[in-house]
Design a protein around this motif. Structure first.
Motif, PDB file in Angstrom:
ATOM      1  N   ARG A  99       0.866  -1.166   0.000  1.00 41.06           N
ATOM      2  CA  ARG A  99       0.000   0.000   0.000  1.00 41.06           C
ATOM      3  C   ARG A  99       0.907   1.220   0.000  1.00 41.06           C
ATOM      4  O   ARG A  99       2.026   1.188   0.539  1.00 41.06           O
ATOM      5  CB  ARG A  99      -0.928   0.046   1.217  1.00 41.06           C
ATOM      6  N   TYR A 100       0.432   2.301  -0.581  1.00 37.51           N
ATOM      7  CA  TYR A 100       1.284   3.472  -0.729  1.00 37.51           C
ATOM      8  C   TYR A 100       1.498   4.162   0.607  1.00 37.51           C
ATOM      9  O   TYR A 100       0.567   4.325   1.389  1.00 37.51           O
ATOM     10  CB  TYR A 100       0.647   4.463  -1.705  1.00 37.51           C
ATOM     11  N   GLY A 101       2.722   4.571   0.842  1.00 39.29           N
ATOM     12  CA  GLY A 101       3.039   5.414   1.981  1.00 39.29           C
ATOM     13  C   GLY A 101       3.389   4.672   3.250  1.00 39.29           C
ATOM     14  O   GLY A 101       3.211   3.455   3.370  1.00 39.29           O
ATOM     15  N   GLY A 102       3.908   5.424   4.217  1.00 43.10           N
ATOM     16  CA  GLY A 102       4.328   4.858   5.482  1.00 43.10           C
ATOM     17  C   GLY A 102       3.317   5.006   6.600  1.00 43.10           C
ATOM     18  O   GLY A 102       3.402   4.332   7.624  1.00 43.10           O
ATOM     19  N   ARG A 103       2.310   5.873   6.398  1.00 43.34           N
ATOM     20  CA  ARG A 103       1.278   5.995   7.421  1.00 43.34           C
ATOM     21  C   ARG A 103       0.410   4.751   7.394  1.00 43.34           C
ATOM     22  O   ARG A 103       0.133   4.185   6.345  1.00 43.34           O
ATOM     23  CB  ARG A 103       0.420   7.231   7.153  1.00 43.34           C
ATOM     24  N   LEU A 104      -0.040   4.340   8.550  1.00 42.86           N
ATOM     25  CA  LEU A 104      -0.903   3.154   8.657  1.00 42.86           C
ATOM     26  C   LEU A 104      -0.244   1.927   8.036  1.00 42.86           C
ATOM     27  O   LEU A 104      -0.916   1.088   7.417  1.00 42.86           O
ATOM     28  CB  LEU A 104      -2.264   3.416   8.006  1.00 42.86           C
ATOM     29  N   CYS A 105       1.070   1.841   8.161  1.00 43.58           N
ATOM     30  CA  CYS A 105       1.784   0.652   7.669  1.00 43.58           C
ATOM     31  C   CYS A 105       1.756  -0.378   8.790  1.00 43.58           C
ATOM     32  O   CYS A 105       2.739  -0.559   9.520  1.00 43.58           O
ATOM     33  CB  CYS A 105       3.207   1.016   7.263  1.00 43.58           C
ATOM     34  N   THR A 106       0.609  -1.032   8.940  1.00 41.90           N
ATOM     35  CA  THR A 106       0.438  -2.000  10.013  1.00 41.90           C
ATOM     36  C   THR A 106      -0.247  -3.241   9.458  1.00 41.90           C
ATOM     37  O   THR A 106      -0.894  -3.184   8.404  1.00 41.90           O
ATOM     38  CB  THR A 106      -0.427  -1.433  11.150  1.00 41.90           C
ATOM     39  N   PRO A 107      -0.136  -4.373  10.155  1.00 44.65           N
ATOM     40  CA  PRO A 107      -0.755  -5.606   9.670  1.00 44.65           C
ATOM     41  C   PRO A 107      -2.282  -5.559   9.616  1.00 44.65           C
ATOM     42  O   PRO A 107      -2.896  -6.455   9.021  1.00 44.65           O
ATOM     43  CB  PRO A 107      -0.270  -6.658  10.687  1.00 44.65           C
ATOM     44  N   THR A 108      -2.900  -4.556  10.213  1.00 46.26           N
ATOM     45  CA  THR A 108      -4.364  -4.471  10.181  1.00 46.26           C
ATOM     46  C   THR A 108      -4.866  -3.450   9.176  1.00 46.26           C
ATOM     47  O   THR A 108      -6.078  -3.250   9.052  1.00 46.26           O
ATOM     48  CB  THR A 108      -4.916  -4.118  11.577  1.00 46.26           C
ATOM     49  N   SER A 109      -3.967  -2.815   8.450  1.00 46.46           N
ATOM     50  CA  SER A 109      -4.383  -1.825   7.464  1.00 46.46           C
ATOM     51  C   SER A 109      -4.878  -2.496   6.189  1.00 46.46           C
ATOM     52  O   SER A 109      -4.700  -3.702   5.997  1.00 46.46           O
ATOM     53  CB  SER A 109      -3.210  -0.899   7.135  1.00 46.46           C
ATOM     54  N   THR A 110      -5.479  -1.699   5.330  1.00 48.14           N
ATOM     55  CA  THR A 110      -5.979  -2.208   4.042  1.00 48.14           C
ATOM     56  C   THR A 110      -4.882  -2.099   2.995  1.00 48.14           C
ATOM     57  O   THR A 110      -4.293  -1.028   2.814  1.00 48.14           O
ATOM     58  CB  THR A 110      -7.200  -1.406   3.593  1.00 48.14           C
ATOM     59  N   PHE A 111      -4.610  -3.198   2.308  1.00 50.97           N
ATOM     60  CA  PHE A 111      -3.582  -3.230   1.271  1.00 50.97           C
ATOM     61  C   PHE A 111      -4.233  -3.371  -0.096  1.00 50.97           C
ATOM     62  O   PHE A 111      -5.279  -4.018  -0.238  1.00 50.97           O
ATOM     63  CB  PHE A 111      -2.596  -4.367   1.534  1.00 50.97           C
ATOM     64  N   VAL A 112      -3.576  -2.803  -1.090  1.00 49.38           N
ATOM     65  CA  VAL A 112      -4.217  -2.662  -2.396  1.00 49.38           C
ATOM     66  C   VAL A 112      -3.761  -3.720  -3.397  1.00 49.38           C
ATOM     67  O   VAL A 112      -4.565  -4.286  -4.118  1.00 49.38           O
ATOM     68  CB  VAL A 112      -3.940  -1.253  -2.967  1.00 49.38           C
TER      69      VAL A 112
END
Length: 124
Positions: A99-112
């Protein structure tokens, strides 16, 4: 376009190790958060670990802390997942995603963008 290719899966005995690789193409490697996910039989997909290549910052799911290590090789546009002390509960199809960027780079974030997955089998 963004493409991700995983490799390194296989069959190991409990207590063993595997290293998964995720090669990314079609995007600027340092600008995208990379995550490893897994889907066990009959279970929902879960985040395992993430890393932001721009900073090297990594986050792990509690279930793998101390056993799995995520790392990067910027020169090869590759993110690795070193898995040690494997147990049968770790058996799953493992996917990498970005996913783009470093914000919300966590295992629970939404990936594209997602790879095709690689199978990990752990026997007891």
């Amino acid at each position: 376009q963004v493409q991700l290719v995983e490799s390194g899966g296989g069959a190991v005995q409990a207590g063993g190790s595997l290293r998964l690789s995720c090669v990314g193409t079609g995007y600027t490697f340092n600008n995208y958060c990379v995550g490893w996910f897994r889907q066990r039989p009959g279970k929902e997909r879960e985040g395992v670990a993430t890393i932001y290549p721009g900073s090297g910052s990594a986050i792990y799911a509690d279930s793998v802390k101390g056993r799995f290590t995520i790392s990067q090789d910027n020169a090869k546009n590759t993110v690795y997942l070193q898995m040690d002390s494997l147990n049968p509960e770790d058996a799953a199809v493992y996917y990498c995603a970005v996913r783009y960027g470093g914000r919300l780079c966590t295992p629970t974030s939404t990936f594209v963008h997602w790879g095709q997955g690689t199978q990990v089998t752990v026997s007891s």
